[in-house]
Each structure stands twice: as C-alpha cells, then as structure tokens.
Design an enzyme around this catalytic site. Structure first.
Site, PDB file in Angstrom:
ATOM      1  N   ASN A  86       0.950  -1.092   0.138  1.00 34.88           N
ATOM      2  CA  ASN A  86       0.063  -0.005  -0.024  1.00 34.88           C
ATOM      3  C   ASN A  86       0.870   1.277  -0.148  1.00 34.88           C
ATOM      4  O   ASN A  86       1.565   1.456   1.055  1.00 34.88           O
ATOM      5  CB  ASN A  86      -0.959  -0.022   1.319  1.00 34.88           C
ATOM      6  CG  ASN A  86      -1.790   1.118   1.241  1.00 34.88           C
ATOM      7  OD1 ASN A  86      -1.932   1.929   0.265  1.00 34.88           O
ATOM      8  ND2 ASN A  86      -2.966   1.339   2.128  1.00 34.88           N
TER       9      ASN A  86
ATOM     10  N   ARG B 284      -2.284  -2.207  -3.764  1.00 38.14           N
ATOM     11  CA  ARG B 284      -3.644  -1.359  -3.415  1.00 38.14           C
ATOM     12  C   ARG B 284      -3.598  -0.328  -4.307  1.00 38.14           C
ATOM     13  O   ARG B 284      -2.799   0.636  -4.161  1.00 38.14           O
ATOM     14  CB  ARG B 284      -3.821  -1.406  -1.719  1.00 38.14           C
ATOM     15  CG  ARG B 284      -5.103  -0.491  -1.641  1.00 38.14           C
ATOM     16  CD  ARG B 284      -5.090   0.087  -0.321  1.00 38.14           C
ATOM     17  NE  ARG B 284      -6.280   0.784  -0.058  1.00 38.14           N
ATOM     18  CZ  ARG B 284      -6.339   1.873   0.631  1.00 38.14           C
ATOM     19  NH1 ARG B 284      -5.426   2.565   1.054  1.00 38.14           N
ATOM     20  NH2 ARG B 284      -7.779   2.505   0.836  1.00 38.14           N
TER      21      ARG B 284
ATOM     22  N   HIS C 182     -12.924   0.857   0.641  1.00 41.59           N
ATOM     23  CA  HIS C 182     -12.855  -0.256   1.246  1.00 41.59           C
ATOM     24  C   HIS C 182     -13.449  -1.354   0.857  1.00 41.59           C
ATOM     25  O   HIS C 182     -13.773  -2.454   1.545  1.00 41.59           O
ATOM     26  CB  HIS C 182     -13.590   0.303   2.642  1.00 41.59           C
ATOM     27  CG  HIS C 182     -13.049   1.217   3.328  1.00 41.59           C
ATOM     28  ND1 HIS C 182     -13.913   2.048   4.258  1.00 41.59           N
ATOM     29  CD2 HIS C 182     -11.909   1.509   3.823  1.00 41.59           C
ATOM     30  CE1 HIS C 182     -13.218   2.937   4.766  1.00 41.59           C
ATOM     31  NE2 HIS C 182     -11.994   2.793   4.490  1.00 41.59           N
TER      32      HIS C 182
ATOM     33  N   HIS D 252     -17.363  -1.209   8.629  1.00 38.59           N
ATOM     34  CA  HIS D 252     -16.005  -1.050   8.509  1.00 38.59           C
ATOM     35  C   HIS D 252     -15.585   0.526   9.104  1.00 38.59           C
ATOM     36  O   HIS D 252     -15.990   1.279   8.590  1.00 38.59           O
ATOM     37  CB  HIS D 252     -15.229  -1.046   7.084  1.00 38.59           C
ATOM     38  CG  HIS D 252     -13.935  -0.640   7.042  1.00 38.59           C
ATOM     39  ND1 HIS D 252     -12.996  -1.706   6.668  1.00 38.59           N
ATOM     40  CD2 HIS D 252     -13.218   0.541   7.324  1.00 38.59           C
ATOM     41  CE1 HIS D 252     -11.910  -1.198   6.905  1.00 38.59           C
ATOM     42  NE2 HIS D 252     -11.717   0.065   7.016  1.00 38.59           N
TER      43      HIS D 252
ATOM     44  N   GLY E  81     -10.997   5.904   8.611  1.00 39.98           N
ATOM     45  CA  GLY E  81     -11.821   6.004   7.613  1.00 39.98           C
ATOM     46  C   GLY E  81     -13.156   5.032   7.939  1.00 39.98           C
ATOM     47  O   GLY E  81     -12.720   4.175   8.647  1.00 39.98           O
TER      48      GLY E  81
ATOM     49  N   ARG F  81     -13.452  12.978   9.205  1.00 42.17           N
ATOM     50  CA  ARG F  81     -14.363  13.527   8.068  1.00 42.17           C
ATOM     51  C   ARG F  81     -15.875  13.686   8.541  1.00 42.17           C
ATOM     52  O   ARG F  81     -16.319  13.153   9.506  1.00 42.17           O
ATOM     53  CB  ARG F  81     -14.323  12.184   7.034  1.00 42.17           C
ATOM     54  CG  ARG F  81     -13.068  12.065   6.263  1.00 42.17           C
ATOM     55  CD  ARG F  81     -13.207  11.234   5.026  1.00 42.17           C
ATOM     56  NE  ARG F  81     -11.729  11.066   4.462  1.00 42.17           N
ATOM     57  CZ  ARG F  81     -11.652   9.783   4.349  1.00 42.17           C
ATOM     58  NH1 ARG F  81     -12.031   8.673   4.724  1.00 42.17           N
ATOM     59  NH2 ARG F  81     -10.048   9.589   3.794  1.00 42.17           N
TER      60      ARG F  81
ATOM     61  N   ARG G 260      -9.540   5.851  21.043  1.00 41.30           N
ATOM     62  CA  ARG G 260      -9.110   5.672  22.330  1.00 41.30           C
ATOM     63  C   ARG G 260      -9.077   6.994  23.242  1.00 41.30           C
ATOM     64  O   ARG G 260      -9.279   7.066  24.457  1.00 41.30           O
ATOM     65  CB  ARG G 260      -7.577   4.904  22.314  1.00 41.30           C
ATOM     66  CG  ARG G 260      -7.705   3.708  21.817  1.00 41.30           C
ATOM     67  CD  ARG G 260      -6.150   3.035  21.653  1.00 41.30           C
ATOM     68  NE  ARG G 260      -5.852   3.524  20.430  1.00 41.30           N
ATOM     69  CZ  ARG G 260      -5.023   3.137  19.574  1.00 41.30           C
ATOM     70  NH1 ARG G 260      -4.533   1.953  20.068  1.00 41.30           N
ATOM     71  NH2 ARG G 260      -4.941   3.433  18.077  1.00 41.30           N
TER      72      ARG G 260
ATOM     73  N   ILE H  14     -11.896   0.484  15.140  1.00 39.84           N
ATOM     74  CA  ILE H  14     -12.832   0.820  15.796  1.00 39.84           C
ATOM     75  C   ILE H  14     -13.703  -0.263  15.868  1.00 39.84           C
ATOM     76  O   ILE H  14     -14.422  -0.784  17.066  1.00 39.84           O
ATOM     77  CB  ILE H  14     -13.463   2.175  15.610  1.00 39.84           C
ATOM     78  CG1 ILE H  14     -12.157   3.084  15.973  1.00 39.84           C
ATOM     79  CG2 ILE H  14     -14.685   2.444  16.654  1.00 39.84           C
ATOM     80  CD1 ILE H  14     -12.821   4.734  15.301  1.00 39.84           C
TER      81      ILE H  14
ATOM     82  N   ASN I 138     -12.530  -3.069  18.099  1.00 40.87           N
ATOM     83  CA  ASN I 138     -11.960  -3.068  19.430  1.00 40.87           C
ATOM     84  C   ASN I 138     -12.885  -1.973  20.163  1.00 40.87           C
ATOM     85  O   ASN I 138     -12.594  -2.184  21.519  1.00 40.87           O
ATOM     86  CB  ASN I 138     -10.657  -2.363  19.421  1.00 40.87           C
ATOM     87  CG  ASN I 138      -9.666  -3.134  18.700  1.00 40.87           C
ATOM     88  OD1 ASN I 138      -9.332  -4.338  19.316  1.00 40.87           O
ATOM     89  ND2 ASN I 138      -9.256  -2.806  17.699  1.00 40.87           N
TER      90      ASN I 138
ATOM     91  N   GLU J 286      -6.835  -6.792   4.546  1.00 37.83           N
ATOM     92  CA  GLU J 286      -6.978  -6.537   3.063  1.00 37.83           C
ATOM     93  C   GLU J 286      -5.851  -7.104   2.423  1.00 37.83           C
ATOM     94  O   GLU J 286      -5.850  -7.432   1.278  1.00 37.83           O
ATOM     95  CB  GLU J 286      -6.943  -4.834   3.178  1.00 37.83           C
ATOM     96  CG  GLU J 286      -8.377  -4.362   3.407  1.00 37.83           C
ATOM     97  CD  GLU J 286      -8.127  -2.723   4.090  1.00 37.83           C
ATOM     98  OE1 GLU J 286      -7.693  -2.614   4.951  1.00 37.83           O
ATOM     99  OE2 GLU J 286      -8.572  -2.182   2.994  1.00 37.83           O
TER     100      GLU J 286
HETATM  101  P1  ADP Z   1      -7.404   3.273   9.392  1.00 40.22           P
HETATM  102  O1  ADP Z   1      -6.862   2.054   8.587  1.00 40.22           O
HETATM  103  O2  ADP Z   1      -8.496   3.755   8.451  1.00 40.22           O
HETATM  104  O3  ADP Z   1      -6.375   4.182   9.396  1.00 40.22           O
HETATM  105  P2  ADP Z   1      -8.018   1.661  11.564  1.00 40.22           P
HETATM  106  O4  ADP Z   1      -8.609   0.708  11.045  1.00 40.22           O
HETATM  107  O5  ADP Z   1      -6.351   1.319  11.638  1.00 40.22           O
HETATM  108  O6  ADP Z   1      -8.117   2.783  10.503  1.00 40.22           O
HETATM  109  O7  ADP Z   1      -8.502   2.209  12.904  1.00 40.22           O
HETATM  110  C1  ADP Z   1      -8.028   3.416  13.594  1.00 40.22           C
HETATM  111  C2  ADP Z   1      -8.775   3.721  14.885  1.00 40.22           C
HETATM  112  O8  ADP Z   1      -9.019   2.367  15.526  1.00 40.22           O
HETATM  113  C3  ADP Z   1      -8.308   4.631  15.978  1.00 40.22           C
HETATM  114  O9  ADP Z   1      -9.348   5.446  15.859  1.00 40.22           O
HETATM  115  C4  ADP Z   1      -8.047   3.880  16.898  1.00 40.22           C
HETATM  116  O10 ADP Z   1      -8.193   4.544  18.179  1.00 40.22           O
HETATM  117  C5  ADP Z   1      -8.942   2.535  16.949  1.00 40.22           C
HETATM  118  N1  ADP Z   1      -8.239   1.447  17.735  1.00 40.22           N
HETATM  119  C6  ADP Z   1      -7.472   0.626  17.098  1.00 40.22           C
HETATM  120  N2  ADP Z   1      -7.120  -0.251  18.155  1.00 40.22           N
HETATM  121  C7  ADP Z   1      -7.813   0.115  19.130  1.00 40.22           C
HETATM  122  C8  ADP Z   1      -8.077  -0.480  20.566  1.00 40.22           C
HETATM  123  N3  ADP Z   1      -7.198  -1.521  20.883  1.00 40.22           N
HETATM  124  N4  ADP Z   1      -8.760  -0.036  21.303  1.00 40.22           N
HETATM  125  C9  ADP Z   1      -9.733   1.121  21.033  1.00 40.22           C
HETATM  126  N5  ADP Z   1      -9.586   1.721  19.677  1.00 40.22           N
HETATM  127  C10 ADP Z   1      -8.623   1.157  18.762  1.00 40.22           C
END
Ligand code: ADP
Length: 394
Positions: free
Chosen positions: A8, A89, A178, A204, A208, A237, A281, A328, A331, A381
C-alpha cells in the site's frame, strides 16, 4: 508455496506485508515512512522481532530497494527470486477496472487517467508500482482496487441526481471504497453463516469508515461516494452534509473551497465534534471522564450508522448478519453496543457481556434470541490482495 508481497503505497510512505500463499501466513510486515526526508524510517517486523532504521531515503525506488536488501540481510528470504508476485492496493479504479489487473504500461496509464477522482492516492500508487517494477523487474505485479467490489451496484444506487452530463463527462457517480475489506469480511461472514444466499451489512469503522450492504456475496450499496468523504462521520471526516455549508463558511470565514474541503476531510468527525482527538481511544477516555462532546461524537456517528443499517435492511429485504470490522469496529465495544441497542426494533440484540470481552478477534456477539446475528470479524486487506495476485498468476 509462494511468497507474495501486498503493498500500500502513499505519497511519502509504503506499507507492505510478505505473505506465504496459499497458507495465508504473514512472513514479515513493514513500513517505510517520511520518504523524501533525511530521517526516513524503516520498520520491519518478523518472527516476533522488530528491526528499525532511520536514514535518508530519497524516493520510493530507494526505499523499496532498501527494504528488499533488509529482507535478505535479516534472512527473511534467501534470495529475491523467492518473491513471485507483488499486489498493489489502488484506491480508485473507476468503472474501467471491474477486477484486479496485471500491471503493464496501459494499466498504469489508466490508473493515472483516474487521478482526477483520487488526486491524493492514484499518483502515489503509481510511484509505488514503478519502484517495485524497477526493483523486481521480472516479477508479476497486480493492481487491486478499493472500488472493484462495489461495481455490482445498480445504476439507481450509484448515480447522483446531478445533471446527467456530469456522469458522462467526468465520471461523477458513487464508487465506494474499502471494497477489499468489505469483500474479505463478507466472505468470512458467509462462511460463518453457512448459508448460500446471505444478506449481510458490514460496518468498517476505522479512521476512515464505511458501510456496505452485501447480497449473496455482491455489494449492492455502500456509504462512501465519489470520494471517501460521503457517508457516516469518521475520525476526521464529516460524512454527509448539506453542500450549501460550503458557501456559508467560505463567506463567514473567508476560506476557499479547497480550505473548506480540507476541514471536512481532516478536521471534522470525531476531532471536529470533540475538539479532543480523532482517535477513538482518546475519545473513549474523554467520554469516561464525563466529556459530553466526546460522547456526542460517538452518538452522532452511531445514529448515522443506524440510519444506513435501517435503509440497507429494507434494500436487502432483511438481514442475516451485521459485521463490525477495522480498528474501531473490532475494538470499541461501547460503540458496537450504542449501535445495536438502537436496532431493537429490527430484533437485533447484543450479548452485552460477551461484546465487552471482544477485542480484535472473530466472534459472535449477538444474544441467542437476536433475529440478526452480530459478528466482530477482523479485516485482512493484505490477504485479499495476495489472493488476487495468486488468481492472476494462475
Ligand atoms: P485506518 O486504517 O482507517 O487508518 P484503523 O482501522 O487502523 O484505521 O482504525 C484506527 C482507529 O481504531 C483509531 O481511532 C484507533 O483509536 C482505533 N483503535 C485501534 N485499536 C484500538 C484498540 N485496541 N482499542 C480502541 N481503539 C482502537
């Protein structure tokens, strides 16, 4: 066994995974950041080990060669000949790419031609592709598009009600993004449901975020549009809004359209509402400490997600499963609870205790009496990209 690289490439970064296929095992993963700077950063993780280096990296080509050299030095591969395919990607494939494509000059040109629809992404992907072509000239390279999975949408779904000529002249329509993630999760969910004809809604939710309605394995609607700005509010966004806002804010704050789009893309959503952070978080921490605006940011997003789920429920003619994925979705249990609690009218019911224990693993989190199954399904992915490379090599 084949070793396939899933890549990517961004404007100043390259993320990659080296996978053993068809076992789908990650051999190594890594990231080159700050390309173009004196203190560029390379990180490679393998076998529970982590290798880091800070050094000048002039451009993508230098970065890729460095990573490949490190793969040999760290004995992750014995020789570069072991890498038999590279999958890239690519965010925007337009209507032209209905499937992944083996990269040649014509394909690169077509990706370049689509740059108006993805000005930040497609040119960076091409830079990444060229760097890998230079470093591994004999290896097959495949482009895998975020948009392809959504090409099955009906015209009434993907068209905007703007003058028709905008579609004909400029390709103005909903593309959705996505797609690789939605496709992966849809396939995993179909396996879990063990049902041939399935109606699935995928959430998802990462930085994003987008939703997808999947019927019998095909995307029939998704929340992102011409660009990833449309749909639900995200980390930074806005999601959907009234475009008249652009005129109002540009007059009041003396801002250009570009400035305002930058605010909509980079300073809105979680960060805009909370004023605290774009990161779930930090927002969760704020909410637990009584910060009303952190809570509001989650509530706005949950409300809008439920609006989409309700409309997809009607479009699909029911729903077998709702899946949560990405950082998110995988988690943040309180957001999943916030969403599913608003869907009681559809008969969706969470196993509230189980939901609280799920972080990043594949689990059923709905109550046994729920009319809709609810799953957490970690996305992957890179595996989807590697699968596409293998398919194209056959
Ligand atoms: P992208 O690929 O679009 O950058 P991600 O899928 O990696 O995004 O998601 C990032 C988000 O996921 C952030 O807001 C982060 O706080 C949240 N996140 C990742 N791991 C955890 C976790 N263990 N607990 C809470 N939130 C988490």
């Amino acid at each position: 066994m084949q070793k396939i690289m899933a890549v990517n490439a961004g404007s100043s970064s390259i993320k990659f995974q080296l996978l053993s296929m068809p076992e789908e095992i990650v051999i190594a993963s890594g990231l080159i950041e700050r390309i173009g700077l004196e203190d560029a950063n390379v990180t490679i993780k393998y076998n529970d080990k982590k290798h880091e280096a800070v050094q000048p990296i002039k451009d993508h080509a230098v970065g890729v060669k460095l990573v490949l050299k490190m793969l040999i030095e760290l004995k992750i591969v014995d020789s570069l000949e072991e890498i038999t395919g590279v999958g890239h990607r690519v965010v925007q494939g337009g209507e032209f790419f209905q499937d992944a494509a083996i990269i040649n000059e014509a394909v690169i040109q077509k990706i370049a031609d689509l740059k108006d629809l993805a000005p930040l992404h497609n040119p960076a992907h091409i830079t990444g592709i060229k760097a890998f072509q230079e470093a591994l000239p004999k290896v097959i390279q495949v482009a895998v598009f975020d948009t392809t999975f959504h090409q099955t949408m009906e015209k009434e779904t993907f068209m905007y009600a703007t003058p028709y000529e905008y579609y004909e002249k400029y390709g103005v329509r909903k593309y959705g993004f996505h797609g690789t993630s939605h496709n992966f999760v849809a396939q995993e969910c179909a396996k879990l449901l063990n049902k041939k004809d399935s109606k699935i809604i995928i959430c998802h939710i990462g930085n994003g975020a987008s939703l997808c309605a999947v019927k019998d394995g095909k995307s029939i609607d998704t929340s992102m549009g011409l660009t990833p700005l449309e749909g639900i509010p995200m980390g930074t966004r806005t999601g959907n809004l009234d475009p008249t806002l652009i005129d109002l804010i540009s007059t009041k704050e003396n801002k250009s359209v570009n400035d305002i789009l930058n605010v909509f893309n980079k300073k809105s959503g979680y960060i805009g509402i909370s004023g605290v952070s774009h990161d779930a978080r930090d927002l969760t921490k704020g909410m637990n400490e009584g910060n009303e605006r952190c809570k509001l940011a989650f509530d706005i997003q949950a409300k809008r997600i439920v609006d989409y789920i309700a409309s997809y429920y009607v479009l699909l003619g029911g729903c077998d499963a709702i899946c949560f994925t990405a950082g998110i979705g995988e988690n943040v249990w309180h957001l999943r609870e916030n969403i599913i609690n608003r869907l009681a009218v559809l008969g969706a019911k969470l196993d509230t205790e189980k939901n609280k224990t799920v972080y990043g693993s594949q689990e059923l989190i709905s109550h046994k009496d729920s009319k809709i199954k609810v799953f957490v399904i970690p996305t992957n992915e890179e595996v989807m990209i590697a699968r596409d490379v293998i398919k194209k090599m056959a």
